[in-house]
Design a protein around this motif. Structure first.
Motif, PDB file in Angstrom:
ATOM      1  N   LYS A   1       0.856  -1.188   0.000  1.00 15.03           N
ATOM      2  CA  LYS A   1       0.000   0.000   0.000  1.00 15.03           C
ATOM      3  C   LYS A   1       0.889   1.233   0.000  1.00 15.03           C
ATOM      4  O   LYS A   1       1.872   1.305   0.736  1.00 15.03           O
ATOM      5  N   PRO A   2       0.555   2.236  -0.828  1.00 17.23           N
ATOM      6  CA  PRO A   2       1.359   3.445  -0.826  1.00 17.23           C
ATOM      7  C   PRO A   2       1.302   4.113   0.543  1.00 17.23           C
ATOM      8  O   PRO A   2       0.243   4.320   1.094  1.00 17.23           O
ATOM      9  N   GLN A   3       2.448   4.403   1.089  1.00 14.12           N
ATOM     10  CA  GLN A   3       2.522   5.058   2.387  1.00 14.12           C
ATOM     11  C   GLN A   3       2.644   6.555   2.161  1.00 14.12           C
ATOM     12  O   GLN A   3       3.585   7.030   1.561  1.00 14.12           O
ATOM     13  N   ASN A   4       1.669   7.282   2.630  1.00 12.16           N
ATOM     14  CA  ASN A   4       1.680   8.720   2.467  1.00 12.16           C
ATOM     15  C   ASN A   4       1.127   9.319   3.750  1.00 12.16           C
ATOM     16  O   ASN A   4      -0.002   9.071   4.119  1.00 12.16           O
ATOM     17  N   LEU A   5       1.922  10.113   4.423  1.00  6.52           N
ATOM     18  CA  LEU A   5       1.528  10.657   5.715  1.00  6.52           C
ATOM     19  C   LEU A   5       0.434  11.716   5.614  1.00  6.52           C
ATOM     20  O   LEU A   5      -0.164  12.064   6.607  1.00  6.52           O
ATOM     21  N   ARG A   6       0.163  12.218   4.420  1.00  3.46           N
ATOM     22  CA  ARG A   6      -0.890  13.223   4.272  1.00  3.46           C
ATOM     23  C   ARG A   6      -2.281  12.620   4.419  1.00  3.46           C
ATOM     24  O   ARG A   6      -3.237  13.338   4.631  1.00  3.46           O
ATOM     25  N   TYR A   7      -2.401  11.314   4.284  1.00  3.21           N
ATOM     26  CA  TYR A   7      -3.712  10.671   4.306  1.00  3.21           C
ATOM     27  C   TYR A   7      -3.815   9.734   5.499  1.00  3.21           C
ATOM     28  O   TYR A   7      -3.261   8.645   5.495  1.00  3.21           O
ATOM     29  N   PRO A   8      -4.520  10.164   6.534  1.00  2.00           N
ATOM     30  CA  PRO A   8      -4.697   9.281   7.690  1.00  2.00           C
ATOM     31  C   PRO A   8      -5.594   8.103   7.309  1.00  2.00           C
ATOM     32  O   PRO A   8      -6.402   8.201   6.384  1.00  2.00           O
TER      33      PRO A   8
ATOM     34  N   CYS B   1      -6.622  12.383  -4.987  1.00  2.00           N
ATOM     35  CA  CYS B   1      -5.291  12.065  -4.456  1.00  2.00           C
ATOM     36  C   CYS B   1      -4.409  11.315  -5.446  1.00  2.00           C
ATOM     37  O   CYS B   1      -3.225  11.129  -5.202  1.00  2.00           O
ATOM     38  N   GLY B   2      -4.984  10.852  -6.557  1.00  2.00           N
ATOM     39  CA  GLY B   2      -4.194  10.177  -7.575  1.00  2.00           C
ATOM     40  C   GLY B   2      -3.928   8.702  -7.310  1.00  2.00           C
ATOM     41  O   GLY B   2      -3.122   8.091  -8.016  1.00  2.00           O
TER      42      GLY B   2
END
Length: 127
Positions: free
Chosen positions: A3-10, A45-46
């Protein structure tokens, strides 16, 4: 598959995003292009929706749930009123179709959101 880890999305609850047909990562973009056709990616969010594979899961749950409700209804009406067969056809045909189509999209969205939340993918052996 990770899973893409992105801190902007809780992390969002799968029921909240999936049942509404929203992107499982941001909760804003549309998950579906048509009635059951999933979008290529989230317009907000793409997130690439290439990971989606809900298979027959939603249909199986709907068959079991709607089948139980309709069978119980048919039995109750038959035992209580004993109507002619045409009454059953008029009552239960449209109800079965309506419930099945009404539940299909939200359940497919829920299964996709669960798949994203759990980072589900194809089974792998020997890795």
């Amino acid at each position: 598959m990770s899973k893409p880890q992105n801190l902007r999305y809780p992390p969002l609850p799968p029921a909240q995003t999936g049942l509404r047909g929203r992107c499982p990562r941001c909760g804003q973009g549309k998950l579906f292009d048509g009635f059951l056709t999933t979008a290529k990616s989230c317009e907000r969010c793409g997130l690439d929706f290439e990971f989606i594979d809900s298979g027959d899961g939603p249909a199986v749950f709907i068959i079991l749930f709607v089948g139980f409700l309709v069978a119980a209804g048919v039995f109750a009406v038959e035992m209580t009123f004993m109507p002619p067969i045409w009454v059953h056809l008029i009552l239960w045909g449209p109800l079965t179709l309506g419930l099945s189509l009404g539940f299909l999209r939200p359940l497919k969205g829920l299964m996709i959101a669960q798949q994203y939340c759990r980072s589900a993918g194809e089974g792998r052996l020997g890795e």
